[in-house]
Design a protein around this motif. Structure first.
Motif, short mmCIF file in Angstrom:
data_model
loop_
_atom_site.label_atom_id
_atom_site.label_comp_id
_atom_site.label_asym_id
_atom_site.label_seq_id
_atom_site.Cartn_x
_atom_site.Cartn_y
_atom_site.Cartn_z
N HIS A 224 -2.79 25.75 -27.20
CA HIS A 224 -2.58 26.99 -27.93
C HIS A 224 -3.68 28.00 -27.62
O HIS A 224 -4.82 27.64 -27.34
N SER A 225 -3.33 29.26 -27.69
CA SER A 225 -4.34 30.31 -27.51
C SER A 225 -5.19 30.43 -28.78
O SER A 225 -4.76 30.06 -29.88
N ALA A 226 -6.38 30.96 -28.61
CA ALA A 226 -7.26 31.17 -29.77
C ALA A 226 -6.60 32.12 -30.77
O ALA A 226 -6.75 31.95 -31.99
N GLN A 227 -5.87 33.12 -30.26
CA GLN A 227 -5.22 34.08 -31.16
C GLN A 227 -4.13 33.41 -32.01
O GLN A 227 -4.01 33.69 -33.20
N ASP A 228 -3.35 32.51 -31.39
CA ASP A 228 -2.31 31.83 -32.14
C ASP A 228 -2.91 30.86 -33.17
O ASP A 228 -2.41 30.74 -34.29
N ILE A 229 -3.99 30.18 -32.79
CA ILE A 229 -4.64 29.28 -33.75
C ILE A 229 -5.21 30.09 -34.91
O ILE A 229 -5.07 29.71 -36.08
N ALA A 230 -5.85 31.21 -34.60
CA ALA A 230 -6.42 32.05 -35.65
C ALA A 230 -5.34 32.55 -36.60
O ALA A 230 -5.51 32.53 -37.83
N ALA A 231 -4.23 33.01 -36.04
CA ALA A 231 -3.15 33.53 -36.88
C ALA A 231 -2.54 32.42 -37.74
O ALA A 231 -2.24 32.63 -38.92
N SER A 232 -2.35 31.25 -37.15
CA SER A 232 -1.77 30.13 -37.90
C SER A 232 -2.74 29.64 -38.99
O SER A 232 -2.31 29.30 -40.10
N PHE A 233 -4.02 29.61 -38.66
CA PHE A 233 -5.03 29.23 -39.66
C PHE A 233 -5.05 30.23 -40.82
O PHE A 233 -5.03 29.84 -41.99
N GLN A 234 -5.08 31.51 -40.50
CA GLN A 234 -5.12 32.53 -41.54
C GLN A 234 -3.90 32.43 -42.46
O GLN A 234 -4.02 32.54 -43.68
#
Length: 344
Positions: free
Chosen positions: A228-238
């Motif tokens: 996963h991209s960092a952006q997708d992980i960040a969005a999913s985490f948020q």
């Protein structure tokens, strides 16, 4: 006109402010330590304490100059006395004690969490007690009935990590930079919140509390997988954090008849996804939603001065023997949460 000088030094922001008892901010000066801590990806207590020593006196002088005042014009000295990094807390409290002793002004020792808890009333004077508060910051995640200065009933707390702590650790895991909260929010804006399957700890359970340690571990595994991209992980985490906050707050609202509003405060309250979801929840519950402006959400001295004003008006004044405290619960009588330990 009663004028309160507020001092804040509990973590990595040094600040001084002058606020009237009517809620007018006359001056506010703040020095951030972001650059000093950036190489370490988090706050280093020793560096923070030294920076507070260097910054606080000049900030007080600058705030007085901004307001065209001297210490003679100040009526009350309010200083954060905890909780926080004890070295930093001591800098602000000892400075407040020294000023109170030298000038003969009354001292109000302020719980940093009470500063956050009462700050919405500085932003919105129409806000009346009692209200339900989601206090969500780097070190704390609590739901509280705010009934007045010094009068709190804790409904829920985190049994492990705070939400803000999870944001900071996620930013570090993903290499997004420091401070972690804004970095994750910025990355999340470019990602898909449904891309990474992440847990929602305690979602839908009868347990009233929060838990974010398992979510943080899941983020670490997702990052290590390389899928996963960092952006997708960040969005999913948020999105996972938002879902947990809303679920727990909805449960607390159901157990809070008679509250005047749903209120959010603390550093994570600056996150727009969190704010938007809470606003929708308040509308669903038929309650006003109150949140301080962004600059009042993060650590600042205006909220400390205002909490000092509220406590002073209630007759809550301290003597010079008041100690600095690394831990200081708003509701000391709350039942200890499972696994909470020192974060209860």
């Amino acid at each position: 006109m009663t004028i309160i000088l507020g001092l804040e030094s509990s973590c990595d922001e040094t600040a001084a402010a002058l606020v009237t008892a009517e809620g007018k901010v006359l001056a506010h000066r703040l020095a951030t330590q972001e650059e000093a801590h950036r190489p370490y990806g988090g706050v280093v207590p020793e560096i923070a304490a030294r920076a507070h020593v260097e910054a606080l006196a000049p900030l007080i002088e600058a705030a007085l100059t901004d307001a065209a005042m001297t210490l003679d014009d100040v009526d009350v000295i309010a200083a954060t006395a905890g909780p926080g990094l004890i070295g930093g807390v001591m800098v602000g409290l000892v400075t407040g004690k020294a000023l109170a002793h030298a000038t003969g002004k009354p001292l109000v020792a302020v719980n940093h969490l009470e500063g956050h808890a009462l700050s919405p009333r500085l932003a919105d004077p129409s806000l009346q007690f009692p209200y339900l508060l989601l206090l969500v910051s780097g070190g704390h995640c609590q739901l509280l009935h705010v009934r007045g200065p010094g009068d709190y009933a804790r409904l829920a707390t985190t049994i492990d990590d705070a939400a803000g702590e999870a944001f900071d650790k996620t930013a570090k895991l993903l290499g997004l930079g420091f401070p972690g909260g804004p970095a994750v929010e910025k990355a999340a804006a470019k990602g898909d919140p449904r891309a990474v399957p992440l847990p929602r700890p305690l979602l839908g359970t009868d347990d009233p509390h929060f838990s974010f340690a398992g979510l943080k571990s899941a983020v670490m595994r997702a990052a290590q997988s390389g899928k996963h991209s960092a952006q997708d992980i960040a969005a999913s985490f948020q999105q996972a954090v938002v879902d947990c906050l809303i679920d727990r707050t909805r449960r607390a609202l159901a157990a809070s008849p008679g509250v005047t509003a749903l209120v959010v405060a603390g550093g994570v309250a600056a996150n727009q996804a969190v704010r938007g979801a809470l606003m929708a929840l308040a509308e669903e519950a038929g309650l006003p939603f109150v949140a301080p402006p962004l600059w009042l959400c993060t650590d600042n001295a205006a909220m400390i001065a205002w909490a000092g004003a509220e406590r002073y008006a209630a007759g809550l004044v301290d003597d010079l023997t008041i100690p600095a405290r690394p831990r200081w619960p708003l509701d000391p009588d709350a039942e200890k949460a499972r696994g909470a330990g020192v974060k209860a």
